[in-house]
Design a protein around this motif. Sequence first.
Motif, PDB file in Angstrom:
ATOM      1  N   LYS A  36       0.836  -1.215   0.000  1.00  0.00           N
ATOM      2  CA  LYS A  36       0.000   0.000   0.000  1.00  0.00           C
ATOM      3  C   LYS A  36       0.862   1.252   0.000  1.00  0.00           C
ATOM      4  O   LYS A  36       0.587   2.202  -0.730  1.00  0.00           O
ATOM      5  N   LYS A  96       3.882   1.611  -1.102  1.00  0.00           N
ATOM      6  CA  LYS A  96       4.564   1.728  -2.394  1.00  0.00           C
ATOM      7  C   LYS A  96       3.605   1.920  -3.573  1.00  0.00           C
ATOM      8  O   LYS A  96       4.040   2.238  -4.672  1.00  0.00           O
ATOM      9  N   LYS A  97       2.305   1.698  -3.318  1.00  0.00           N
ATOM     10  CA  LYS A  97       1.298   1.714  -4.392  1.00  0.00           C
ATOM     11  C   LYS A  97       1.701   0.709  -5.472  1.00  0.00           C
ATOM     12  O   LYS A  97       1.703   1.008  -6.668  1.00  0.00           O
ATOM     13  N   ARG A  98       2.060  -0.466  -5.010  1.00  0.00           N
ATOM     14  CA  ARG A  98       2.578  -1.521  -5.883  1.00  0.00           C
ATOM     15  C   ARG A  98       1.631  -2.706  -5.885  1.00  0.00           C
ATOM     16  O   ARG A  98       1.060  -3.056  -4.854  1.00  0.00           O
ATOM     17  N   LYS A  99       1.475  -3.338  -7.035  1.00  0.00           N
ATOM     18  CA  LYS A  99       0.625  -4.518  -7.131  1.00  0.00           C
ATOM     19  C   LYS A  99       1.237  -5.657  -6.327  1.00  0.00           C
ATOM     20  O   LYS A  99       2.449  -5.863  -6.356  1.00  0.00           O
ATOM     21  N   ILE A 152       7.618   5.207  -4.008  1.00  0.00           N
ATOM     22  CA  ILE A 152       6.368   4.829  -4.657  1.00  0.00           C
ATOM     23  C   ILE A 152       6.774   4.053  -5.917  1.00  0.00           C
ATOM     24  O   ILE A 152       7.716   4.420  -6.601  1.00  0.00           O
ATOM     25  N   LYS A 190       3.556   7.647   5.664  1.00  0.00           N
ATOM     26  CA  LYS A 190       2.770   6.411   5.692  1.00  0.00           C
ATOM     27  C   LYS A 190       3.454   5.274   6.447  1.00  0.00           C
ATOM     28  O   LYS A 190       2.829   4.261   6.742  1.00  0.00           O
TER      29      LYS A 190
END
Length: 192
Positions: A48, A50-53, A139, A158
């Motif tokens: 979350k 890292k906004k990574r899948k 990110i 975060k």
Amino acid sequence: METNIEYTYINKVSEILLEGKTILYPTDTVWGLGCDATNDKAVSEIYKIKKRKESKSLIVLVNSLEMLKEYVFVPEEVIKIIKNSTKPTTIIYQDSKGISEKIINKEDNSVAIRIVKDEFCHKLISQFGKPIVSTSANISGENTPKVFKDISEEVKLKTDFIVSHLYEKQKDTKPSTILKIGKDGSVITLRA
């Protein structure tokens, strides 16, 4: 000799990891985001931030060959590579056990693990007693921060805890060498 301050600090960071929280810390390569590598919920938080899948795997750090062997099978040839490596070397292994499923590469059931030589990371993992996640503190898609000042405010805000006493100690370093063990036992260099 380890000072009481260092010991107290490592204990504090270890407790934070035990609580399933995330940390921002200098590794043996670059500044990283970390958590308990055996805790699914904590690993999800890293994705979350890292906004990574979650389909993209993460690197795991251990403190010794003995700890490594608790989680993966280590071929004799790889043991020789580990013992002779002079720079940080991440190796991708097949069929791990005990590591969060969220870390494992879904395509081939592999996991990337590095034995750390960095003093702080080594002491932290020794105190914590389990592997920790290490992924660049950025990110997804943005530049990898090599020094603390390069880390975005969004990532800092975060993360649950920042290992702040090491801001100045971290040098401008490079990502690790990455090797992969093939199903036939061969060793392939992915990043030198």
